[in-house]
Design an enzyme around this catalytic site. Structure first.
Site, short mmCIF file in Angstrom:
data_model
loop_
_atom_site.label_atom_id
_atom_site.label_comp_id
_atom_site.label_asym_id
_atom_site.label_seq_id
_atom_site.Cartn_x
_atom_site.Cartn_y
_atom_site.Cartn_z
N GLY A 16 0.89 -1.37 -0.03
CA GLY A 16 -0.09 0.08 0.16
C GLY A 16 0.76 1.18 -0.02
N CYS A 17 0.15 2.45 0.58
CA CYS A 17 0.76 3.56 0.48
C CYS A 17 1.95 3.79 1.20
CB CYS A 17 -0.18 4.86 0.85
SG CYS A 17 -1.54 4.61 -0.67
N TYR A 18 2.28 3.01 2.12
CA TYR A 18 3.43 3.18 2.85
C TYR A 18 4.92 2.61 2.36
CZ TYR A 18 2.01 -0.96 5.43
OH TYR A 18 1.38 -2.26 5.62
N ALA A 19 4.51 1.84 1.22
CA ALA A 19 5.94 0.93 0.80
C ALA A 19 6.86 1.64 0.49
CB ALA A 19 5.02 0.00 -0.44
N PHE B 226 1.00 6.20 5.06
CA PHE B 226 -0.19 5.47 5.78
C PHE B 226 -0.59 4.46 4.83
CE2 PHE B 226 -0.41 10.01 6.39
CZ PHE B 226 0.52 9.94 7.80
#
Length: 354
Positions: A149-152, A340
């Site tokens: 997701g976006c925190y990768a 996040f």
């Protein structure tokens, strides 16, 4: 041994689809009671542009690739069809971003490639295609960071730091490619329709080495809010990857930051943080971060500008924000980056401008 984020380059596809996708989404809600809510969110989104590998036809009533229709009412593609489009475009966009790093003859000196994506899978994959297209040594070590997701993007920086600290001569290339617009859903569920409003495609490439230039990667910390685990989910379905983004996400992000602020900052005083690189998951997410950390409005100006110009590009987005900061950061300035995603997780990074 200190690892440094030396440089970042970014790339987006050529098609600005924001207005057309908003119109398409509004059409999905015709006659639905949630349509007025969607209209209000559009006006407040603070997004002007989003980019896609897809092209628009019929005044936004369909989207496709060349003559190949992808989205049309009553006929959205299967997961397999979406993955074929991902395979067609992902490596091209990644190679464009890597070219922006201007590695030149030193491309052969890259020792590790971290290919990051949560919007597509295939093999032989993005990592192998980048070796060929970017002139890398075929023996380069490869790692794929997928489906986080976006925190990768933050996790990729964390992994690159571990590599450099254990192998000081390492030169780590990170390539984060996200084709989010391949996963739009035909539905009247407002939370899913909102993906037409905020998500776009983009790629960021970054170089991490022990060379003391750019940003030093000082410390990482993950702040978890397990009770919010179902607020953000990302599952593979028959009709693409199914994103659930609850309206409770901003409040949950704010709570995670309030609880974890002490460990995130690791003894650094709030007033000593000069740069805030916050993943712009949406306007309300940035508002929640600003409120939870009691930041001045200008502290998130880079994040809001990336949101305005590109929307949410999942894992690549925080690197877009860091790129803007690196262009003006002064030596010795301290910063905090965060992104996040599922978990509910806030992945964070403390850094210092070299």
């Amino acid at each position: 041994m200190t690892a440094y984020l030396n440089r970042i380059a970014t790339a987006v596809p050529p098609n600005d689809v924001h207005a057309a996708f908003v119109g398409f989404a509004r059409g999905l809600l015709d006659g639905d009671r949630s349509a007025p809510v969607f209209d209000r969110l559009v006006k407040r989104s603070q997004i002007d542009h989003r980019w896609s590998v897809l092209t628009l036809a019929d005044q936004g009533r369909s989207a496709g690739v060349g003559n190949e229709e992808v989205y049309r009412r009553g006929r959205f593609p299967s997961t397999g069809e979406r993955m074929r489009i991902y395979e067609r475009f992902a490596a091209d966009l990644g190679a464009r971003a890597v070219a922006g790093l201007e590695l030149g003859e030193r491309a052969k000196d890259v020792t590790h490639v971290l290919a990051v994506s949560c919007t597509g899978h295939y093999a032989p994959g993005l990592d192998l295609q980048l070796i060929e297209r970017c002139g890398l040594d075929p023996s380069v070590e490869r790692t794929c960071v997928g489906f986080m997701g976006c925190y990768a993007g933050i996790n990729a920086l964390k992994l690159a730091r571990h590599i450099v600290r254990s192998e000081p001569s390492a030169r780590v290339l990170i390539v984060s490619v996200e084709l989010c617009t391949l996963h739009l859903q035909e539905t009247q569920d407002l939370e899913k329709v909102l993906s037409f409003l905020i998500f776009g495609d983009g790629c960021a490439a970054a170089l991490v080495t022990a060379d003391p230039e750019g940003l030093s990667l000082d410390r990482f910390h993950a702040a978890l809010l397990p009770e919010g685990a179902e607020h953000i989910t990302w599952r593979i379905g028959n009709d693409g990857f199914d994103m659930h983004l609850s309206g409770q996400v901003p409040a949950a992000v704010g709570e995670a930051l309030r609880r974890g602020r002490g460990r995130i900052l690791d003894g650094v005083a709030m007033e000593d943080i000069d740069l805030w690189a916050v993943h712009p998951g949406g306007r309300t997410v940035l508002d929640a971060v600003q409120g939870a950390l009691e930041l001045e409005p200008e502290a998130l100006s880079d994040s809001r500008e990336v949101l305005r110009r590109f929307g949410n590009m999942s894992s690549a987005t925080v690197l877009f924000v860091l790129q803007r900061m690196m262009e003006r950061a002064q030596g010795g300035e301290k910063g905090c980056a965060m992104a996040f995603g599922p978990g509910l997780t806030a992945e964070t990074l403390l850094f210092t401008a070299a």
